[in-house]
Design a protein around this motif. Structure first.
Motif, PDB file in Angstrom:
ATOM      1  N   PRO A 173       0.463  -1.017   0.120  1.00 32.57           N
ATOM      2  CA  PRO A 173       0.190   0.000  -0.203  1.00 32.57           C
ATOM      3  C   PRO A 173       0.846   1.400   0.155  1.00 32.57           C
ATOM      4  CG  PRO A 173      -0.065  -0.763   2.280  1.00 32.57           C
ATOM      5  CD  PRO A 173       0.663  -1.770   1.485  1.00 32.57           C
ATOM      6  N   GLY A 174      -0.134   2.806  -0.440  1.00 30.67           N
ATOM      7  CA  GLY A 174       0.692   3.577  -0.456  1.00 30.67           C
ATOM      8  C   GLY A 174       0.139   4.958   0.124  1.00 30.67           C
ATOM      9  N   ALA A 175       0.680   5.973   0.857  1.00 29.46           N
ATOM     10  CA  ALA A 175       0.227   6.872   1.324  1.00 29.46           C
ATOM     11  C   ALA A 175       0.356   8.039   0.412  1.00 29.46           C
ATOM     12  CB  ALA A 175       0.202   6.730   2.413  1.00 29.46           C
ATOM     13  N   GLY A 176      -0.947   8.551   0.586  1.00 34.10           N
ATOM     14  CA  GLY A 176      -0.451   9.984  -0.614  1.00 34.10           C
ATOM     15  C   GLY A 176      -1.440  11.581   0.274  1.00 34.10           C
ATOM     16  N   PRO A 177      -0.605  11.639   1.434  1.00 32.96           N
ATOM     17  CA  PRO A 177      -1.717  12.638   1.839  1.00 32.96           C
ATOM     18  C   PRO A 177      -0.963  14.420   1.229  1.00 32.96           C
ATOM     19  CG  PRO A 177       0.085  11.947   3.826  1.00 32.96           C
ATOM     20  CD  PRO A 177       0.087  11.018   2.828  1.00 32.96           C
ATOM     21  N   VAL A 178      -1.974  14.878   1.444  1.00 30.60           N
ATOM     22  CA  VAL A 178      -1.982  16.494   0.685  1.00 30.60           C
ATOM     23  C   VAL A 178      -1.929  17.288   0.986  1.00 30.60           C
ATOM     24  CG1 VAL A 178      -3.398  17.543  -0.986  1.00 30.60           C
ATOM     25  CG2 VAL A 178      -4.072  15.187  -1.598  1.00 30.60           C
ATOM     26  N   VAL A 179      -0.525  18.632   0.755  1.00 32.33           N
ATOM     27  CA  VAL A 179      -0.297  19.846   1.933  1.00 32.33           C
ATOM     28  C   VAL A 179      -1.175  20.670   0.325  1.00 32.33           C
ATOM     29  CG1 VAL A 179       1.430  19.166   2.824  1.00 32.33           C
ATOM     30  CG2 VAL A 179       1.397  19.942   0.445  1.00 32.33           C
ATOM     31  N   LEU A 180      -1.643  21.480   1.199  1.00 33.92           N
ATOM     32  CA  LEU A 180      -2.516  22.766   1.164  1.00 33.92           C
ATOM     33  C   LEU A 180      -2.272  23.960   1.177  1.00 33.92           C
ATOM     34  CD1 LEU A 180      -6.011  20.290   1.661  1.00 33.92           C
ATOM     35  CD2 LEU A 180      -5.170  20.399  -0.748  1.00 33.92           C
ATOM     36  N   SER A 181      -2.208  25.004   0.720  1.00 32.89           N
ATOM     37  CA  SER A 181      -2.287  26.415   0.226  1.00 32.89           C
ATOM     38  C   SER A 181      -3.405  26.690   1.588  1.00 32.89           C
ATOM     39  CB  SER A 181      -1.818  26.955  -0.610  1.00 32.89           C
ATOM     40  OG  SER A 181      -3.334  26.933  -1.014  1.00 32.89           O
ATOM     41  N   SER A 182      -3.520  28.277   1.749  1.00 30.95           N
ATOM     42  CA  SER A 182      -4.302  28.575   2.700  1.00 30.95           C
ATOM     43  C   SER A 182      -5.644  29.301   2.198  1.00 30.95           C
ATOM     44  CB  SER A 182      -3.806  29.958   3.370  1.00 30.95           C
ATOM     45  OG  SER A 182      -3.769  30.941   2.352  1.00 30.95           O
ATOM     46  N   ARG A 183      -5.237  29.153   1.122  1.00 28.59           N
ATOM     47  CA  ARG A 183      -7.040  29.001   0.049  1.00 28.59           C
ATOM     48  C   ARG A 183      -7.439  27.624  -0.155  1.00 28.59           C
ATOM     49  NH1 ARG A 183      -5.646  31.900  -5.655  1.00 28.59           N
ATOM     50  NH2 ARG A 183      -4.228  29.843  -5.788  1.00 28.59           N
ATOM     51  N   LEU A 184      -6.732  26.697   0.147  1.00 33.63           N
ATOM     52  CA  LEU A 184      -6.980  24.898  -0.337  1.00 33.63           C
ATOM     53  C   LEU A 184      -7.527  24.639   1.623  1.00 33.63           C
ATOM     54  CD1 LEU A 184      -5.518  23.477  -3.373  1.00 33.63           C
ATOM     55  CD2 LEU A 184      -8.232  25.381  -3.506  1.00 33.63           C
ATOM     56  N   ALA A 185      -6.990  25.503   2.072  1.00 33.16           N
ATOM     57  CA  ALA A 185      -6.767  24.648   2.987  1.00 33.16           C
ATOM     58  C   ALA A 185      -8.722  24.117   3.666  1.00 33.16           C
ATOM     59  CB  ALA A 185      -6.212  24.641   4.382  1.00 33.16           C
ATOM     60  N   PRO A 186      -9.159  25.197   3.672  1.00 32.04           N
ATOM     61  CA  PRO A 186     -10.773  25.548   4.032  1.00 32.04           C
ATOM     62  C   PRO A 186     -11.632  23.742   3.742  1.00 32.04           C
ATOM     63  CG  PRO A 186     -10.367  27.322   3.309  1.00 32.04           C
ATOM     64  CD  PRO A 186      -8.968  26.395   3.581  1.00 32.04           C
ATOM     65  N   PHE A 187     -11.152  23.210   2.535  1.00 32.50           N
ATOM     66  CA  PHE A 187     -11.980  22.438   1.503  1.00 32.50           C
ATOM     67  C   PHE A 187     -11.715  21.274   1.658  1.00 32.50           C
ATOM     68  CE2 PHE A 187     -11.722  26.693  -1.014  1.00 32.50           C
ATOM     69  CZ  PHE A 187     -13.281  27.259  -0.078  1.00 32.50           C
ATOM     70  N   ALA A 188     -10.633  21.112   2.478  1.00 34.14           N
ATOM     71  CA  ALA A 188     -10.182  19.697   2.375  1.00 34.14           C
ATOM     72  C   ALA A 188     -11.043  18.486   3.137  1.00 34.14           C
ATOM     73  CB  ALA A 188      -8.681  19.364   4.200  1.00 34.14           C
ATOM     74  N   PRO A 189     -10.456  17.307   2.770  1.00 36.38           N
ATOM     75  CA  PRO A 189     -11.761  16.176   3.045  1.00 36.38           C
ATOM     76  C   PRO A 189     -12.204  16.134   4.517  1.00 36.38           C
ATOM     77  CG  PRO A 189      -9.652  15.181   2.182  1.00 36.38           C
ATOM     78  CD  PRO A 189      -9.183  17.031   1.516  1.00 36.38           C
ATOM     79  N   ILE A 190     -12.957  15.373   5.153  1.00 41.74           N
ATOM     80  CA  ILE A 190     -13.372  14.978   6.224  1.00 41.74           C
ATOM     81  C   ILE A 190     -12.189  13.238   6.458  1.00 41.74           C
ATOM     82  CG2 ILE A 190     -14.698  16.481   7.286  1.00 41.74           C
ATOM     83  CD1 ILE A 190     -16.697  13.754   6.661  1.00 41.74           C
ATOM     84  N   PRO A 191     -12.367  12.711   7.585  1.00 38.57           N
ATOM     85  CA  PRO A 191     -11.405  13.736   8.856  1.00 38.57           C
ATOM     86  C   PRO A 191     -10.699  14.191   9.128  1.00 38.57           C
ATOM     87  CG  PRO A 191     -11.471  11.544   9.218  1.00 38.57           C
ATOM     88  CD  PRO A 191     -11.146  11.396   7.585  1.00 38.57           C
ATOM     89  N   PHE A 192     -10.571  15.560   9.601  1.00 31.55           N
ATOM     90  CA  PHE A 192      -8.824  16.224   9.680  1.00 31.55           C
ATOM     91  C   PHE A 192      -9.212  16.047  11.232  1.00 31.55           C
ATOM     92  CE2 PHE A 192     -12.657  18.936   8.481  1.00 31.55           C
ATOM     93  CZ  PHE A 192     -12.337  20.452   9.647  1.00 31.55           C
ATOM     94  N   LEU A 193      -7.759  16.857  11.857  1.00 32.89           N
ATOM     95  CA  LEU A 193      -8.023  16.970  13.259  1.00 32.89           C
ATOM     96  C   LEU A 193      -7.868  18.347  13.354  1.00 32.89           C
ATOM     97  CD1 LEU A 193      -4.487  15.137  13.139  1.00 32.89           C
ATOM     98  CD2 LEU A 193      -6.647  14.936  14.675  1.00 32.89           C
TER      99      LEU A 193
END
Lengths: 492, 447, 492, 447
Positions: free
Chosen positions: A277-297
């Motif tokens: 298996p892989g894993a592919g976390p995605v870093v986001l700029s402040s412009r995109l951060a609010p739209f991040a998928p659930i679940p989030f910390l």
């Protein structure tokens, strides 16, 4: 002796697991008891061990030799990571346990997030994506959500991607309903700001760029490109497959990146495992951060919670059950802590140093459009030097197998004819790099000397000679079927 | 640094050979954005330090094996033989890549071929792929595949489907501008899917055992789907159930997707898991994911290769069947090894023990006044109605080292299911474990 | 590519372990700081993993194929045992911790003792011996102590041992100051009571017999021999190397055995590990039990204590530091509990069944003095059938390597000319047994057809062709020395 | 049974092929002693049951890693890199036999050759064998070897030698009717060995660091021994010390024996451990134990074989140099891997950290009134005199989860050493660990 299939030497009435079947009880299966046979053979434990150990011996692995697959980043997989991932406190916790019983797991996710955000110079990270391509999906979904939030969902439907992009980029964009507009690279292997400017417009949602790019080059004009993209109201998605070249040296956020996935298995050495298996976390700029998928910390003072409910957030939704590839997070953090900020930077440096060393040591015998340019963590050659030799890139790759080395990536990227993309990684010693150079030089001279059979019949010394992939695709045999009219062969 | 073989001297020598003065000269193309000072991050740590740091985090979690444990809802704890974990850590399996060079990857490839066969037989289908990320993403991919096969773009999802699966499919569908309809949570298994079929639908997605544990008879639904040209996508989140329950294939499903974690793989807080994906032969070229096929080498020996890659993103790019380019190889290996140890006999017996333990627990719970079992049928998990909020009960139990189950509200937060508790039982539960849970429930009912 | 020595590719200024050296402190080494160089190369972790993984690939193992070494008992090593032995409660306890903190360890030793005593029908067991030969030493020391206690130390100085005995038997007896008197076996491969009677006398301390014996036969007259030995005032030491043939079927105590070591690695599957570590607990009859070495367990009601002080006991003393091979005890008990009484008996049965199956399937092509007799867990052939073929037993063994099978034990026992001793164990499947038969039959026909080169040049397909053992012994090179006058070769 | 591949049907078929009716017919030669009924022993258990049974026993022990830990006295806990345990579990190492067929055993053999070289360099000797059972039996074998070399049968053992080692040698000597003299316990390192030398002695056995932690200067003793034709046998129970201390070989020892456990191997309650044995080239044919040597194959390639086996029991039988036929192969592998990771640099640094931690502890203890440090010199272990019996202190400390050290009386029960405590410190001890011990000692002194 060949190792037969389990279906050839297992027995359906035999089990390698001792179970005392339950005594009398009243089943409650609602009439849906299985009637159809399973056809699943069982192996005793000695047979099982031997079967898989013998099969494994037919595999090449980073532990057995140099594995210079460009763009795949076959680096050392520390065993400490495996040990850490198996701590019962990580391996044996259920994703839906009360949060009060998994505080350490949430902290680990927060710690990993801190490292990823700091190393990339971004605002937030979405941990859930299960692999690189899933991460691309996540990033592009965030972009789509952001565009929708701006009310431009109907107008911005174009995604720009260079010809040299990984196939996943256009596939991702297309699967989200975008139309892909291809951008040519310049002769120097780089994307030019003018080309991007020409392709931009109010219909463009985003650009998907890989940096360092798939030719192994750092996109020199990337800051300018990002500026143009942002000016045009579009977003900059960066394919992070090659982030391992610049960790601790350059922060993608400083380049203007809005979203980038990180292949934990490439950059942070969670093992490839034969394909996942892989894993592919995605870093986001402040412009995109609010739209991040659930679940989030979410951190409330000292307390971490996991937001699993989309309501009252701008999240674009859920991408998969549960909270991501926890087992990979542990391994990646183990790798990161082991290296530290200093070691991560040094790993990038050594990866780039090793690739350039190969470039310099091989450029007089093999050809490359960019031979004289500094490359990043991988070096690209083409097949111009083999022209009319009767040897193809595929033949050349197969001949490397006979020399005990895994071939490099071949025929990718598509922008170069007969591409051979070599990524030594930071894990190879000077002795192995020199051995690799000597082997490739020997093979190259052999091509030049017209020793064609060394290549066209290769591999001669592998567990199999060349396999017929055409027939496999034309008449697919995807599952085992017992030979008709006779007992199954009992191979040992 | 223990992981970096090049010594300072060797780095110098190599730079010199290239005519460069210092390491940052290699990053000339990035010169203006090159970090001038190290980031504010800790220095490298010894193994011992890393073990202590991560060990401290691990110690803050309550491991399932340490207490009576009754959680399921799509992730199951079973006993995995020691040889499974030993084998998947073999260097040649652990540290190899996708088998792009089949001549030196027959180990991985033969395992995948055996895996595909096992999955196909278990699900009762013709073919299976070499695995996907997990059950939820496999389910979402099944919907997309159904769209491709039927050339319709409208899916109906049962209210018995795991809510995470439904949400995952919804996200993808909404993003791709497809239609999707998710029926409301159905804890009593009362919904009538057949009544809602129409020929605009590409597929119906139904789970059995469903998220509340009910076994669903797929056969009438399959007939109705066939009549309307709708594909039946069957979802299984506890793959062990197929040791005892009729396969979805035999019940008429067109696509079977499942979470394979519970065979060979641990809980891992939710990942990595193992998506299983099987379908009928005729749909194989519309299938997502990697496939391994049998062929011959130039000497006529049997061998295996990745095949039908013309469906895939690295060849087809924007025309690919999906963007996926990773499978869950090592998890598939663990699954295949565990299943090859179990065999048909062991799988049936293990499933039987699970069912028997769940029945014993259900019978004990049924004697508790004020607590109601909602299920007529179940495999190793069922739904219980408590007199008060299940989440609060679960918290109180956890404080006393009992992991009692999953509150339905955790999965469906705003659905009015607050008093429902999902309880799973397995071969790992002892009589004492059961007694602990029953006592806690009895006490809860008496509050 | 060959795998060089660590001395050829490691570097003394490099370490694969990250250590922060301590800051200022006042050493207290009393002027004995090391001045001489160590000359120990360090490997980075990736180099280390690859070095040993590559080396391992040059080994044959029970996990990779049938390993029919007679008398060595290469059976399946369950991985559960390894897992159990690594539980911190066993692996991470110090031998000198207060006994109150190791109650579980003492219980485990008591549990294992109970199984061993019950399976052998004896009175007590000394757990400390570290391997089979050490166990022999222990048993013979107990006998010597018992004789001394009877005041016969000066007179009883002879130990009887059959010619077919393992070399350790006479070596052990001799190292304790006994004189070895050899007893011939009868033509049927068995020791005859009359022969023993003739050798017995007031000067005899003990007989050392192996049962089943090294020809793979059960000593039919063993009860009578034991009676004679006891009547003559001597003790009966049984070499328990072959106990695995009769576990759960016959109790050595019932045969009159006074002392017998048990190779935990042979009978109870603790792994051989390329030659150790072993473990050789010795069961003792009531006549010898008082003389057992310290430390030993004593049970006072519910409480177990470890007697470590020889005073106030009849113990002959201490044989080694600490309390024995705890790691092996855990593995052995894990194996024993897994099998249970029923499974242990079945394992013996299957071992004997498999050996006899091979005997029956091969006796028409190979010769054996005992071909028509039932054998126990191993079957013995000789080289009469190869006479004048130009092929030696050694050649034959080496040709088996080319067929992918580890050779059987050759030239042992000495009582048969050109011995080939085959022990399949209970761990082989029917398919593997049949494959073995087919391979040996094929080779045997090849001998008979005069295909001499197939044998004399063998192995052709192993990591090395035949190695020159004579030169190795004549001019021993036992440590690596850097080539004189030049840089060490850097092999990868 | 999961470990037994033959099914009931296959057993039947095989018996039939042999013309036998039932399985016990195979045991005809033992017919009159064949057990008629099964022994009174439990039936087979599943993996899960075995894990639970053994896990319950393990849980009754206090693991060293779980508490502040200061025990040594011949067994040391150090941090072992994860890759060591991974590698020794490779099937090809774990499940292979003694390398009697060198052509398919080069892995084991090359490791042994590298191991021998490492041990020889570490101890400062010419040659080393492929390992022995442990340090104590190696020491006893060294005495026997000295007898063979000198043709004398009289050994003198220092009072600083680990008492278990002395007892082990005594047992063997007494049994072989050799003479042996063991000097009384010497906790202050005051004995004068040179004064006791005479030319009837085959050897003097001396340990440094000795069991009380004192470093002994072997050089004057070596000179005196040489003058009398006596061999100097040097014993090392904490092999890590040689990273920092001059090698016994450089100090003039003729035979060096050591316990190698502390590199690469865990505590394991005392076994299996790893005996190291090294000597001078000229004595190699008198050496006990297995030896690996370099040679060439028929194609001229370097290879390795077991050699000089004419010394060994399977060839020489009653004339063998020892009865040993097993080494400690897997422990030697772990040692060799760990040492090849450390290298000279890592070994020195690790030894330095150990010494520094021990010094820090000693300095703290020296501030406690009523507690006395006996050592002038030490490596990572020293001896402390308490106001009362050390064994009782250790018990009280253990009850409070502190493993404080080894009472000297545990090793020498009747020697009047009741108040002495051996305390070892390593890289594993944190400041907090040290503070815990110091506080406990302070409290003890104030009792």
């Amino acid at each position: 002796h060949e190792t037969g299939l389990i279906f050839e030497h297992g027995r359906e009435d035999f089990s390698g697991v001792d179970i005392d079947p339950p005594q009398d009880f009243k089943p409650r299966l609602g009439g849906l008891e299985r009637q159809s046979p399973l056809g699943l053979p069982g192996l005793s434990e000695p047979e099982c061990l031997r079967h898989y150990v013998r099969l494994s011996k037919q595999n090449y692995a980073i532990d057995t030799g140099l594995y210079p697959l460009g763009s795949c980043t076959m680096k050392h997989n520390p065993r400490l990571n495996e040990k850490m991932a198996r701590l019962p406190g990580f391996a044996d916790i259920h994703p839906l346990q009360p949060l009060s019983t998994v505080r350490g797991a949430l902290e680990l996710m927060a710690d990993l997030s801190h490292w990823l955000v700091t190393l990339t110079g971004t605002e937030a990270v979405a941990l859930t994506p299960k692999a690189g391509a899933h991460g691309e999906m996540c990033g592009m979904m965030a972009i789509k959500a952001a565009i929708a939030a701006r009310g431009e969902a109907a107008t911005r439907k174009i995604v720009l991607a260079p010809e040299s992009a990984h196939g996943t980029n256009p596939a991702t964009a297309a699967s989200l309903g975008f139309t892909v507009r291809s951008i040519p690279a310049g002769e120097n292997g780089l994307v030019h700001p003018e080309t991007v400017a020409a392709a931009l417009g109010p219909d463009v949602a985003a650009i998907m760029l890989t940096n360092p790019n798939t030719c192994g080059l750092f996109e020199r004009d990337i800051v300018e490109i990002a500026r143009l993209v942002h000016e045009a109201g579009a977003y900059f998605y960066c394919d992070g497959a090659n982030f391992n070249a610049i960790v601790g040296k350059v922060r993608p956020g400083d380049l203007g990146v809005d979203a980038m996935h990180i292949n934990l298995h490439k950059t942070f050495s969670t093992p490839h495992g034969g394909g996942g298996p892989g894993a592919g976390p995605v870093v986001l700029s402040s412009r995109l951060a609010p739209f991040a998928p659930i679940p989030f910390l979410r951190r409330d003072g000292d307390k971490l919670t996991l937001v699993e409910d989309k309501e009252d957030t701008q999240s674009f939704g859920r991408m998969a059950a549960f909270h991501g590839q926890m087992g990979m997070f542990v391994r990646a953090l183990s790798y990161i802590l082991s290296h530290g900020g200093d070691g991560l930077a040094m790993a990038s440096e050594n990866a780039v140093l090793s690739a350039n060393y190969l470039r310099v040591c091989l450029k007089d015998v093999m050809s490359s459009p960019f031979a004289e340019r500094l490359c990043m963590h991988e070096v690209l050659f083409d097949d111009a030097w083999m022209k009319d030799s009767g040897v193809t890139v595929l033949d050349f790759a197969k001949a490397m197998i006979d020399e005990g080395i895994h071939p490099m990536t071949v025929y990718f990227p598509l922008v170069v004819h007969g591409a051979m993309l070599i990524e030594p990684t930071e894990s190879e010693s000077a002795a192995f790099l020199d051995m690799f150079v000597a082997t490739l030089r020997d093979l190259a001279f052999s091509v030049k000397n017209g020793e064609v059979e060394r290549f066209t019949g290769a591999p001669y010394y592998a567990p199999r000679t060349r396999l017929d992939e055409t027939t496999a695709a034309r008449k697919p045999v995807l599952t085992y079927k017992a030979p008709v009219g006779g007992r199954e062969p009992k191979e040992a | 640094m223990r992981y970096l073989p090049l010594s300072p001297t060797e780095r110098e020598d190599m730079l010199t050979r290239m005519g460069l003065a210092e390491i940052d000269d290699l990053f000339a193309d990035a010169a203006d954005k090159l970090l001038k000072a190290p980031l504010d991050l800790p220095r490298h740590k010894s193994e011992l330090e890393v073990e202590r740091a991560l060990g401290a985090l691990a110690a803050k979690n309550l491991a399932a094996g340490a207490v009576p444990f009754f959680l399921g809802a799509g992730a199951y704890k079973h006993h995995v033989p020691a040889s499974v974990d030993h084998l998947i850590q073999r260097s040649e399996f652990l540290t190899s890549y996708t088998p792009y060079q089949p001549e030196i990857s027959q180990g991985t490839l033969q395992v995948l071929f055996e895996f595909q066969t096992q999955v196909a037989r278990l699900t009762g289908m013709d073919v299976a792929n070499a695995s996907m990320y997990d059950g939820s993403t496999a389910a979402a991919e099944a919907v997309l595949m159904a769209h491709r096969v039927t050339r319709r773009r409208n899916a109906l999802l049962s209210g018995g489907l795991h809510p995470h699966y439904a949400e995952t499919a919804r996200t993808l569908s909404e993003m791709a501008n497809d239609d999707i309809r998710i029926l409301p949570p159905d804890p009593l298994a009362q919904e009538d899917l057949i009544a809602q079929l129409d020929d605009s639908l590409s597929c119906v997605v139904v789970q059995s055992p469903d998220v509340y544990g009910h076994l669903r008879d797929l056969r009438p639904l399959a007939d109705a789907c066939r009549a309307k040209g709708v594909l039946l996508v069957a979802v299984v989140t506890e793959i062990l159930s197929l040791g005892l329950i009729e396969s979805p294939g035999a019940q008429g499903a067109d696509i079977v997707v499942a979470e394979g974690q519970s065979i060979g793989n641990g809980l891992n807080f939710g990942g990595p898991y193992l998506g299983l994906f099987a379908t009928r032969e005729k749909y194989v070229r519309q299938m997502p994911g990697r496939l391994c096929g049998q062929t011959l080498d130039s000497q006529g020996r049997r061998g295996f290769v990745l095949t039908l890659s013309t469906r895939e993103q690295h060849i087809r790019r924007e025309k690919a069947t999906s963007n996926i380019c990773t499978n869950s190889g090592l998890c598939a290996l663990a699954f295949s090894i565990h299943l090859s140890l179990l065999g048909e006999k062991g799988l049936r017996e293990l499933a039987l023990v699970n069912h028997a333990n769940a029945v014993a627990l259900a019978e004990a719970i049924e004697t508790i006044p004020g607590v109601k079992l909602l299920n007529q049928s179940f495999f190793n998990e069922f739904c219980v109605e408590l007199p008060g909020p299940a989440a609060e009960f679960v918290e109180r139990a956890a404080a006393r080292n009992l992991l009692a189950g999953v509150p339905a509200s955790r999965l469906s937060p705003r659905a009015g299911l607050d008093n429902l508790l999902l309880v799973a039982s397995s071969e790992l539960n002892t009589d004492a474990d059961r007694a602990t849970l029953v006592a806690a429930l009895r006490e809860e009912a008496a509050r």
